[in-house]
Design a protein around this motif. Structure first.
Motif, PDB file in Angstrom:
ATOM      1  N   THR A 167     -86.417 -37.665   3.066  1.00 52.30           N
ATOM      2  CA  THR A 167     -86.066 -37.873   1.654  1.00 52.30           C
ATOM      3  C   THR A 167     -87.018 -38.875   1.016  1.00 52.30           C
ATOM      4  O   THR A 167     -87.557 -38.624  -0.066  1.00 52.30           O
ATOM      5  N   GLY A 168     -87.239 -39.996   1.691  1.00 46.96           N
ATOM      6  CA  GLY A 168     -88.122 -41.032   1.160  1.00 46.96           C
ATOM      7  C   GLY A 168     -89.535 -40.540   0.926  1.00 46.96           C
ATOM      8  O   GLY A 168     -90.136 -40.808  -0.121  1.00 46.96           O
ATOM      9  N   ASP A 169     -90.083 -39.806   1.890  1.00 47.54           N
ATOM     10  CA  ASP A 169     -91.442 -39.295   1.738  1.00 47.54           C
ATOM     11  C   ASP A 169     -91.536 -38.272   0.609  1.00 47.54           C
ATOM     12  O   ASP A 169     -92.489 -38.254  -0.161  1.00 47.54           O
ATOM     13  N   TYR A 170     -90.537 -37.404   0.492  1.00 45.58           N
ATOM     14  CA  TYR A 170     -90.533 -36.427  -0.580  1.00 45.58           C
ATOM     15  C   TYR A 170     -90.475 -37.102  -1.952  1.00 45.58           C
ATOM     16  O   TYR A 170     -91.245 -36.771  -2.861  1.00 45.58           O
ATOM     17  N   LEU A 171     -89.559 -38.050  -2.083  1.00 44.26           N
ATOM     18  CA  LEU A 171     -89.403 -38.723  -3.385  1.00 44.26           C
ATOM     19  C   LEU A 171     -90.636 -39.544  -3.722  1.00 44.26           C
ATOM     20  O   LEU A 171     -91.049 -39.596  -4.890  1.00 44.26           O
ATOM     21  N   ALA A 172     -91.253 -40.187  -2.731  1.00 44.73           N
ATOM     22  CA  ALA A 172     -92.477 -40.971  -2.984  1.00 44.73           C
ATOM     23  C   ALA A 172     -93.618 -40.058  -3.428  1.00 44.73           C
ATOM     24  O   ALA A 172     -94.375 -40.417  -4.339  1.00 44.73           O
ATOM     25  N   ALA A 173     -93.747 -38.902  -2.810  1.00 46.49           N
ATOM     26  CA  ALA A 173     -94.827 -37.971  -3.159  1.00 46.49           C
ATOM     27  C   ALA A 173     -94.602 -37.355  -4.535  1.00 46.49           C
ATOM     28  O   ALA A 173     -95.555 -36.979  -5.221  1.00 46.49           O
ATOM     29  N   ALA A 174     -93.355 -37.269  -4.957  1.00 51.45           N
ATOM     30  CA  ALA A 174     -93.025 -36.647  -6.244  1.00 51.45           C
ATOM     31  C   ALA A 174     -93.313 -37.562  -7.423  1.00 51.45           C
ATOM     32  O   ALA A 174     -93.328 -37.116  -8.564  1.00 51.45           O
ATOM     33  N   ARG A 175     -93.538 -38.808  -7.176  1.00 51.70           N
ATOM     34  CA  ARG A 175     -93.759 -39.761  -8.281  1.00 51.70           C
ATOM     35  C   ARG A 175     -95.145 -39.647  -8.862  1.00 51.70           C
ATOM     36  O   ARG A 175     -96.104 -39.361  -8.400  1.00 51.70           O
TER      37      ARG A 175
END
Length: 184
Positions: free
Chosen positions: A176-184
């Motif tokens: 979840t963290g990696d996905y949300l960080a990449a989406a920014r």
């Protein structure tokens, strides 16, 4: 609207503590799914909730019309968000899921939910077979211990084995963290 869809698979009350078929780590998975749901709504991604119901009233879980078959409050759908009712492991089988994707020009599918070794696996493989770029958010999925030939396989290992298989040839796997960080 983007060409990406978040699909929340079977995060229903029966899979949570107190339900008829409690999974290991389902609360933590739903917490992560809720973060992804909030993000998808903010970004204007299509959100699709998949809800499984058994075909008969004597089923061990997801009995038609029961509270256990309802979507869990942590990831409850909002008005206007698609809810796909299914009766099989594969979320595309005899449902409107592909038609919803096609109508919305979806090219990328983000998968979260339950169970890792069944419905998450099924939708992921089918989505890739239909040509969608597919990502599974591994810490937003849950499963349970399985037994085969007298050997009990702990849920953590069941989950790891299925995620490893999906990551090997089907989907991108992210936290979840990696996905949300990449989406920014």
């Amino acid at each position: 609207m983007s060409q990406r869809a978040l699909v929340i698979v079977d995060l229903q009350n029966d899979y949570f503590p107190g339900g008829k078929w409690t999974l290991s780590g389902t609360d933590a998975a739903a917490d992560n799914a809720a973060k992804l749901l909030a993000d998808a709504r903010t970004r204007g991604d299509l959100v699709v909730h998949v809800r499984h119901e058994s075909k008969t009233a004597d089923a061990p879980f997801f009995v038609p019309g029961s509270a256990g078959a309802a979507i869990h409050p942590k990831v409850i759908n909002r008005e206007g968000e698609a809810v796909v009712l299914k009766h099989y492991i594969n979320s595309f089988r005899e449902t409107e899921l592909k038609a919803i994707f096609d109508r919305n020009g979806i090219e990328e599918v983000i998968v979260v939910g339950a169970m890792s070794h069944m419905c998450v696996d099924g939708i992921t493989r089918a989505a890739v077979d239909f040509g969608y770029k597919t990502t599974v958010i591994h810490d937003a999925c849950a499963t349970l211990d399985l037994t085969f030939n007298g050997v009990t396989v702990p849920a953590k290992q069941v989950h790891a084995a299925f995620m490893a298989a999906l990551g090997f040839g089907y989907a991108t796997l992210l936290s979840t963290g990696d996905y949300l960080a990449a989406a920014r």
